[in-house]
Scaffold this active site. Structure first.
Site, short mmCIF file in Angstrom:
data_model
loop_
_atom_site.label_atom_id
_atom_site.label_comp_id
_atom_site.label_asym_id
_atom_site.label_seq_id
_atom_site.Cartn_x
_atom_site.Cartn_y
_atom_site.Cartn_z
N ASP A 116 0.83 -1.21 0.00
CA ASP A 116 0.00 0.00 0.00
C ASP A 116 0.87 1.26 0.00
OD1 ASP A 116 -2.30 1.50 0.04
OD2 ASP A 116 -2.63 1.30 2.20
N ASN B 30 -10.59 -2.23 -6.51
CA ASN B 30 -9.72 -1.37 -7.33
C ASN B 30 -10.28 -1.09 -8.73
OD1 ASN B 30 -6.55 -2.59 -5.97
ND2 ASN B 30 -7.82 -0.86 -5.35
C1 FPP Z 1 -1.57 0.13 -3.50
O1 FPP Z 1 -1.20 1.48 -3.49
C2 FPP Z 1 -1.03 -0.60 -4.64
C3 FPP Z 1 -1.73 -1.17 -5.66
C4 FPP Z 1 -3.20 -1.11 -5.72
C5 FPP Z 1 -1.09 -1.85 -6.79
C6 FPP Z 1 0.14 -2.66 -6.50
C7 FPP Z 1 0.84 -2.87 -7.77
C8 FPP Z 1 2.19 -2.86 -7.94
C9 FPP Z 1 3.17 -2.72 -6.85
C10 FPP Z 1 2.69 -2.95 -9.34
C11 FPP Z 1 3.18 -4.23 -9.85
C12 FPP Z 1 2.92 -5.43 -9.12
C13 FPP Z 1 3.31 -6.67 -9.49
C14 FPP Z 1 2.94 -7.80 -8.62
C15 FPP Z 1 4.04 -6.98 -10.72
P1 FPP Z 1 -2.33 2.59 -3.61
O2 FPP Z 1 -2.48 2.93 -5.06
O3 FPP Z 1 -3.57 2.12 -2.94
O4 FPP Z 1 -1.68 3.78 -2.83
P2 FPP Z 1 -2.41 4.90 -1.96
O5 FPP Z 1 -3.08 4.19 -0.82
O6 FPP Z 1 -1.28 5.77 -1.52
O7 FPP Z 1 -3.37 5.59 -2.87
#
Ligand code: FPP
Length: 247
Positions: A21, A69
């Site tokens: 996250d 998401n």
């Molecule tokens: C959460 O941060 C992250 C995600 C929803 C996506 C995770 C994806 C990756 C790390 C990219 C690639 C992954 C793989 C397995 C190849 P957020 O967007 O919710 O952050 P925020 O809470 O600060 O808005």
């Protein structure tokens, strides 16, 4: 002494689940688009996989995209799907080099066609690897998974394959998409948020929870090892008393 050296390798968790996250906030702090955060989160995925394999963790399960998401702006959803295709394709060789098997859980058919196809290919190409299993939770939510399991079990009772009285906790476990892995002993969430967000609800019944204040793109090997050191200081009682455990 660094955290890696403090780990007792005889008492490693077999399975570590991670809620990655903070990508969006990481990007925002730098005045960039949210996608920039996801792109930089890929390095943290690589570090974590390497760190886990190096010390002998058997299962790592990463929350990469939740059912919820899909409600994000279309542009971000598209960028995430494309990033997944690109990353999975690019990393297959490294996975094979490190003998890591790639698996995925979730409503995979709902993924973008290219992402789904890439995923299937990578899973097939890494299926013989036996050092560690890395599972991506994609279009996943725990309640969705439990509903799917209940449907399967109901179907079996309807056609006489299973007596309702014979249903146990183990029956549920076996019908979940995680049925090839043990329950995680440790769940890590980055970014400082202290929530479970519909992740592995059944499986984390007895997991130790660890919250790391860093945003996911900043998560390094030593942060992963620090979580394990912290885990090893905890007394896991599973409902028993402290005296019963230490006897
Ligand atoms: C959460 O941060 C992250 C995600 C929803 C996506 C995770 C994806 C990756 C790390 C990219 C690639 C992954 C793989 C397995 C190849 P957020 O967007 O919710 O952050 P925020 O809470 O600060 O808005």
């Amino acid at each position: 002494m660094n955290f890696k050296e403090q780990i007792d390798t005889n008492r490693l968790p077999k399975h570590i689940a991670i809620i990655m996250d903070g990508n969006g906030r990481w990007a925002k702090e730098r005045g960039k688009m949210r996608v920039f955060g996801h792109e930089n989160g890929v390095a943290a995925v690589r570090n974590t996989a390497e760190a886990a394999a190096e010390i002998g963790i058997e299962f790592v399960t990463l929350y990469a995209f939740s059912t919820e998401n899909w409600k994000r702006p279309q542009k971000e959803v598209d960028a995430l799907m494309n990033l997944l295709v690109k990353t999975i394709n690019k990393e297959t060789e490294t996975l094979n080099k490190n003998k890591i098997r790639l698996k995925a859980i979730g409503d995979l058919k709902s993924l973008k066609k290219e992402t789904y196809a890439e995923l299937l290919t990578a899973m097939e190409n890494t299926s013989a690897n036996n050092r560690m299993t890395m599972t991506l939770a994609l279009s996943y939510s725990s309640r969705w998974e439990i509903v799917e399991a209940v449907k399967q079990i109901a179907e079996k009772t309807k056609n006489g394959e299973l007596e309702p009285q014979a249903i146990t906790s183990e029956t549920i476990t076996q019908h979940l998409s995680t049925n090839y892995m043990p329950d995680p002993e440790l769940l890590i969430r980055t970014s400082g948020e202290q929530r479970i967000s519909n992740y592995l609800l059944w499986q984390i019944a007895y997991s130790e929870l660890y919250f790391c204040p860093k945003y996911w793109p900043d998560f390094e090997k030593e942060d992963f090892y620090k979580a394990i050191v912290d885990f090893q200081t905890r007394e896991r009682r599973f409902g028993k008393t402290s005296e019963q455990i230490t006897k």
